[in-house]
Design a protein around this motif. Structure first.
Motif, short mmCIF file in Angstrom:
data_model
loop_
_atom_site.label_atom_id
_atom_site.label_comp_id
_atom_site.label_asym_id
_atom_site.label_seq_id
_atom_site.Cartn_x
_atom_site.Cartn_y
_atom_site.Cartn_z
N LEU A 291 0.82 -1.21 0.00
CA LEU A 291 0.00 0.00 0.00
C LEU A 291 0.85 1.26 0.00
N GLY A 292 0.44 2.25 -0.79
CA GLY A 292 1.15 3.52 -0.81
C GLY A 292 1.86 3.75 -2.13
N VAL A 293 1.95 2.68 -2.97
CA VAL A 293 2.49 2.89 -4.30
C VAL A 293 1.32 3.20 -5.23
N ASP A 294 1.63 3.85 -6.33
CA ASP A 294 0.59 4.38 -7.21
C ASP A 294 0.10 3.35 -8.22
N GLY A 295 -0.35 2.22 -7.68
CA GLY A 295 -0.85 1.14 -8.52
C GLY A 295 -1.25 0.01 -7.59
N ILE A 296 -1.97 -0.96 -8.16
CA ILE A 296 -2.38 -2.11 -7.35
C ILE A 296 -1.26 -3.14 -7.44
N CYS A 297 -0.52 -3.31 -6.36
CA CYS A 297 0.65 -4.18 -6.36
C CYS A 297 0.47 -5.24 -5.28
N ILE A 298 0.35 -6.50 -5.70
CA ILE A 298 0.08 -7.57 -4.74
C ILE A 298 1.24 -8.56 -4.71
N LYS A 299 1.78 -8.77 -3.52
CA LYS A 299 2.85 -9.76 -3.35
C LYS A 299 2.22 -11.08 -2.91
N ALA A 300 2.25 -12.08 -3.79
CA ALA A 300 1.73 -13.40 -3.41
C ALA A 300 2.82 -14.19 -2.68
N HIS A 301 2.41 -15.12 -1.87
CA HIS A 301 3.34 -15.95 -1.09
C HIS A 301 4.27 -16.71 -2.04
N GLY A 302 5.53 -16.84 -1.64
CA GLY A 302 6.51 -17.52 -2.48
C GLY A 302 6.11 -18.94 -2.86
N SER A 303 5.43 -19.62 -1.95
CA SER A 303 5.07 -21.01 -2.25
C SER A 303 3.64 -21.13 -2.78
#
Lengths: 337, 337
Positions: A291-303
């Motif tokens: 949150l806070g970047v100018d786009g929808i950025c989702i980090k999925a779990h490595g596994s």
């Protein structure tokens, strides 16, 4: 309405590209208004699509010849590997070809890349990684869970606003409760950071700030949004995972080393343990938004497997459909006026 | 050899004075070389001794008319309530009438009182609260678990030495492994404090420093002594308690809401759950020593029963018999030479 377009790092995560392609196809079968841009070596991604018998027109493969691994220095990798599957996916959001980006690859590289390529929302001091976690009485969010290890009180106030809007938009709770993670419930308890943050949060009329929350009470899930510095947030995340896993392992060990009666008991309880495992399954919650970047950025779990990727996609869709990004901007603008 | 003399706060803890007197009598029955000084309102303590049928000569009651509660400001209470059961017990150690002090009362008041009345060991920058916790493969210690919320790298190096000597003396492990709590395993990970502490610990030849330990791996118990600032240590302690309790509660809820088969299973597993509860029982481990003060100071859990008090007494006896205090002094002197 125009389809939402999602860029996805085809080579990110332990199970890429198989899990990524699987998750994308699952999402296409479930939602009719999504399009995908999968980044990665064209041949490899196309072969995977072929393997999984996909023949529709909702997926564009964007060639990227490099891959960033978990062991690389994040900032260096982002700067040098311009042709990596991650950088290419981030560029698609930067140039507005896509509305969102998802990656299950290196967390450090993803956070650095989002900040350097996608960029911060104007006025945001520090973007924050915000995992959603299962609590006993409902899910809760930790802002920040590792992006900012040394924080100032003002950052945490922004974390609270961003967490609030995300909770409202994606977890569908009106007026979420905001707690400050602290080692005592009284206002004067804590370290310099929490003491000063408490003072600031108390003044915010647009936040449902309920005071300090001790780590002992976090996992009940009674408080919706928990703010803290990234070192403490990451510690909470990892203690939760580690302790839950230790407790369940001890139970299994004890059951197996006990007599026949216990073994029968364990057998009869199998469905119960299965349902508990599901309750603690991060895959149900998708990924962690940055949150806070100018786009929808989702980090999925490595596994992540296909299901986890699909859930991260669902999450980015809710983020998009509920205009969370615009609402975060509004809140922060209102605040700075 | 002369008997060891232990001062014990007769009014400290949720179950005082009953649990205190019970624990003391249990210890007298088990160890022949201990004498006790119980502080508190003389009549109340004597009545309790009478109730529990104690008639020996190993207990001296030291009159103290005041009691410090959990809700009082620690430093203010210590300064104003000179005639409290806690201050009187601390004075007995300061004046060398007793070799150790134990209290199950307010943690804040105990830590402040130990520092102000008993005093620090010369050269110790900050004393540290050091609970011993049950891990899957063995107990582990957290230094510091809440006494010092804002720390410098040099403090953490001293925590490591103090933890090492305590572990050797009381938990009986040769060459204990020392880990630095951090949010990444690589040396360059973490916040300013952990990055700088890592550099210092690596240089210490007399420590078995094994590097950064991520919170996910703490509860395995594979690392013996974990150093961190008091905010993070307290977070770990409380996340451990909270998560273990949440997981066990979810299991019970799921079992009760499932069908008859699950209920029979739960019945058959009763002894297993009992043994697990024992594994997580802080009472088995006694209390948390406050390391770095010039005396044996043990903080027992607020909800201690007689057994927990007895175990805190056993702990102070091991601390004494194994000369842990002298060894800590030697180590710190060696280091400062």
């Amino acid at each position: 309405m125009k389809d939402m377009r999602i860029a996805i790092d085809g080579m990110g995560g332990d199970n890429a590209p198989q899990a990524v392609v699987d998750g994308v196809i699952k999402a296409i079968n479930e939602y009719s208004d999504l399009e995908f841009y999968i980044t990665g070596p064209e041949e490899i991604i196309k072969e995977e699509l072929h393997k999984q018998n996909y023949e529709g027109d909702k997926i564009t493969v964007v060639n990227a010849t490099e891959v960033i691994s978990n062991n690389e220095h994040p900032a260096r990798a982002i700067k040098r590997k311009k042709d990596s599957s991650l950088c290419k996916a981030l560029e698609l959001v930067k140039e507005k070809t896509c509305d969102a980006v998802i990656s299950a690859g290196s967390t450090g590289a993803f956070l650095t890349g989002c900040t350097l390529i996608v960029g911060r929302i104007k006025g945001v001091k520090r973007p924050a990684l915000t995992p959603i976690m299962p609590g006993k009485n409902g899910p809760f969010m930790i802002v920040d869970a590792g992006a900012n290890v040394d924080c100032k009180p003002e950052y945490l106030v922004q974390f609270a606003y961003m967490g609030k809007e995300y909770y409202k938009g994606v977890l569908k709770g009106e007026n979420p409760s905001i707690g400050l993670v602290n080692i005592g419930s009284e206002e004067e308890k804590g370290n310099d950071l929490t003491k000063n943050t408490h003072k600031l949060l108390k003044e915010e009329e647009n936040l449902n700030f309920i005071g300090n929350i001790e780590p002992r009470d976090i996992t009940t899930g009674n408080t919706n949004v928990l703010v803290c510095d990234g070192f403490v947030g990451n510690t909470i995340l990892k203690m939760y995972e580690g302790t839950a896993s230790t407790v369940l392992k001890i139970i299994v060990e004890e059951m197996l080393s006990s007599g026949a009666k216990a073994k029968i008991g364990a057998f009869l309880l199998k469905p119960v343990f299965k349902s508990i495992k599901k309750k603690f399954d991060y895959k149900e919650y998708g990924g962690a938004p940055f949150l806070g970047v100018d786009g929808i950025c989702i980090k999925a779990h490595g596994s992540s497997d296909g299901k986890a990727i699909k859930n991260a996609i669902r999450q980015s869709k809710e983020f998009h459909d509920n205009k969370v990004l615009d609402k975060i901007k509004e809140q922060l603008e209102l605040k700075s006026e």
